[in-house]
Design a protein around this motif. Structure first.
Motif, short mmCIF file in Angstrom:
data_model
loop_
_atom_site.label_atom_id
_atom_site.label_comp_id
_atom_site.label_asym_id
_atom_site.label_seq_id
_atom_site.Cartn_x
_atom_site.Cartn_y
_atom_site.Cartn_z
N ALA A 32 0.83 -1.20 0.00
CA ALA A 32 0.00 0.00 0.00
C ALA A 32 0.87 1.26 0.00
N VAL A 33 0.34 2.30 -0.66
CA VAL A 33 0.93 3.63 -0.59
C VAL A 33 -0.20 4.58 -0.21
N ALA A 34 0.11 5.51 0.67
CA ALA A 34 -0.92 6.44 1.16
C ALA A 34 -0.39 7.87 1.12
N TYR A 35 -1.33 8.79 1.05
CA TYR A 35 -0.99 10.21 1.04
C TYR A 35 -1.89 10.92 2.04
N PHE A 36 -1.25 11.64 2.96
CA PHE A 36 -1.95 12.43 3.96
C PHE A 36 -1.67 13.90 3.64
N CYS A 37 -2.74 14.70 3.51
CA CYS A 37 -2.55 16.06 3.02
C CYS A 37 -3.64 16.98 3.58
N ASP A 38 -3.23 18.18 4.05
CA ASP A 38 -4.22 19.13 4.55
C ASP A 38 -4.53 20.22 3.52
N GLY A 39 -3.86 20.16 2.35
CA GLY A 39 -4.15 21.12 1.28
C GLY A 39 -3.46 22.46 1.43
N ARG A 40 -2.59 22.61 2.45
CA ARG A 40 -1.91 23.89 2.66
C ARG A 40 -0.39 23.72 2.76
N TYR A 41 0.05 22.98 3.80
CA TYR A 41 1.49 22.79 3.96
C TYR A 41 1.85 21.41 4.54
N LYS A 42 0.86 20.74 5.14
CA LYS A 42 1.14 19.47 5.81
C LYS A 42 0.84 18.31 4.86
N GLU A 43 1.83 17.45 4.67
CA GLU A 43 1.65 16.27 3.81
C GLU A 43 2.63 15.17 4.21
N ALA A 44 2.30 13.95 3.82
CA ALA A 44 3.19 12.81 4.07
C ALA A 44 2.83 11.69 3.09
N TRP A 45 3.88 11.11 2.46
CA TRP A 45 3.73 9.92 1.63
C TRP A 45 4.17 8.71 2.44
N LEU A 46 3.29 7.74 2.57
CA LEU A 46 3.55 6.59 3.44
C LEU A 46 3.44 5.29 2.64
N ARG A 47 4.26 4.31 3.01
CA ARG A 47 4.27 3.02 2.30
C ARG A 47 4.45 1.87 3.30
N GLY A 48 4.03 0.67 2.84
CA GLY A 48 4.22 -0.52 3.68
C GLY A 48 3.38 -1.69 3.19
N PRO A 49 3.53 -2.84 3.86
CA PRO A 49 2.77 -4.04 3.46
C PRO A 49 1.36 -4.03 4.05
N VAL A 50 0.49 -4.82 3.40
CA VAL A 50 -0.87 -5.05 3.89
C VAL A 50 -0.97 -6.50 4.32
N ASN A 51 -1.38 -6.74 5.55
CA ASN A 51 -1.50 -8.11 6.05
C ASN A 51 -2.74 -8.80 5.49
N ASP A 52 -2.76 -10.14 5.64
CA ASP A 52 -3.88 -10.92 5.09
C ASP A 52 -5.22 -10.54 5.70
N ASP A 53 -5.22 -10.03 6.93
CA ASP A 53 -6.47 -9.63 7.56
C ASP A 53 -6.87 -8.20 7.22
N GLY A 54 -6.10 -7.55 6.31
CA GLY A 54 -6.43 -6.19 5.89
C GLY A 54 -5.79 -5.11 6.73
N SER A 55 -5.08 -5.48 7.78
CA SER A 55 -4.43 -4.48 8.62
C SER A 55 -3.14 -4.00 7.96
N MET A 56 -2.75 -2.78 8.28
CA MET A 56 -1.53 -2.20 7.70
C MET A 56 -0.92 -1.17 8.64
N LYS A 57 0.39 -1.05 8.55
CA LYS A 57 1.11 0.00 9.25
C LYS A 57 2.08 0.59 8.26
N LEU A 58 1.77 1.79 7.79
CA LEU A 58 2.56 2.45 6.76
C LEU A 58 3.39 3.56 7.40
N THR A 59 4.58 3.76 6.86
CA THR A 59 5.48 4.78 7.42
C THR A 59 5.97 5.72 6.32
N ALA A 60 6.37 6.92 6.74
CA ALA A 60 6.86 7.95 5.83
C ALA A 60 8.26 8.38 6.25
#
Length: 224
Positions: free
Chosen positions: A95-123
């Motif tokens: 998975a890849v994720a993007y966290f953004c407030d539309g002004r100045y705060k953002e983070a691109w995060l990546r990591g694996p997805v477990n078989d149960d759908g859980s994930m812990k992504l880091t930037a």
């Protein structure tokens, strides 16, 4: 009275010889028959009469349970306090994720997805996303960034909604833009020029076309 002549003697000899011949013939037949029976081969046991060994039944192997596979999909939504948007793209257990407030705060995060759908992504900036896919329809989770935790819900998104990104060189500056397009059409994005973040202009979600500093760029859907 005359004695028996030679003729009678000869006849007696012939009768004796005939008797002996008959006796020899009878004895010879019995001997041959006996010899034949002695030399006759003994009856061998037929292969079919040999008891067949019972073959052991092949044990039936129970099928190995298959792993639950998380379906490829895109998700987009807002934080519970409506301060920022979150988009997640899942492909082949990553998975890849993007966290953004539309002004100045953002983070691109990546990591694996477990078989149960859980994930812990880091930037790279230290942000962390903890979430879980629920029934393939949405993701509930939190994003921790700069010491603050944001709870969010991201619904399944179908193109043109989802996560977009564009990188280019414009007037000597390195441009890196990220956009989250929600299912209702709302957009949140940031364009970074040589490391300086500002609000991003709107993109055409059908084509990804966007104009940055007078130059037209094409944003692409983001996948892991």
């Amino acid at each position: 009275m005359k004695r028996p002549g030679p003729l009678l003697t000869l006849l007696a000899g012939l009768l004796l010889g005939l008797f002996m011949l008959t006796l020899n013939a009878t004895s010879g037949t019995k001997t041959a028959s006996s010899t034949y029976r002695e030399k006759s081969p003994s009856v061998s046991t037929s292969p079919s009469s040999t008891p067949k060994s019972k073959s052991k039944p092949t044990p039936t192997l129970s099928p190995t349970p298959s792993k639950t596979t998380v379906a490829n999909a895109n998700y987009a939504g807002r934080t519970d306090d409506d301060a920022a948007s979150v988009a997640v793209s899942v492909r082949d257990g990553k998975a890849v994720a993007y966290f953004c407030d539309g002004r100045y705060k953002e983070a691109w995060l990546r990591g694996p997805v477990n078989d149960d759908g859980s994930m812990k992504l880091t930037a790279p900036n230290g942000a962390v996303l903890d979430g879980r896919i629920e029934q393939g329809k949405k993701i509930h989770g939190t994003v921790k960034d700069e010491g603050r935790k944001y709870a969010f819900t991201a619904d399944k998104a179908v193109k043109p909604s989802g996560l977009w990104r564009a990188t280019a060189k414009v007037r000597g500056a390195k441009i890196d833009g990220g956009w989250i397009v929600l299912p209702n059409g709302r957009q949140t994005g940031i364009v970074t020029r040589d490391g300086k973040a500002t609000a991003a202009p709107r993109i055409d979600p059908e084509t990804g076309a966007v104009t940055v500093d007078g130059q037209q760029l094409t944003a692409q859907p983001v996948t892991p």
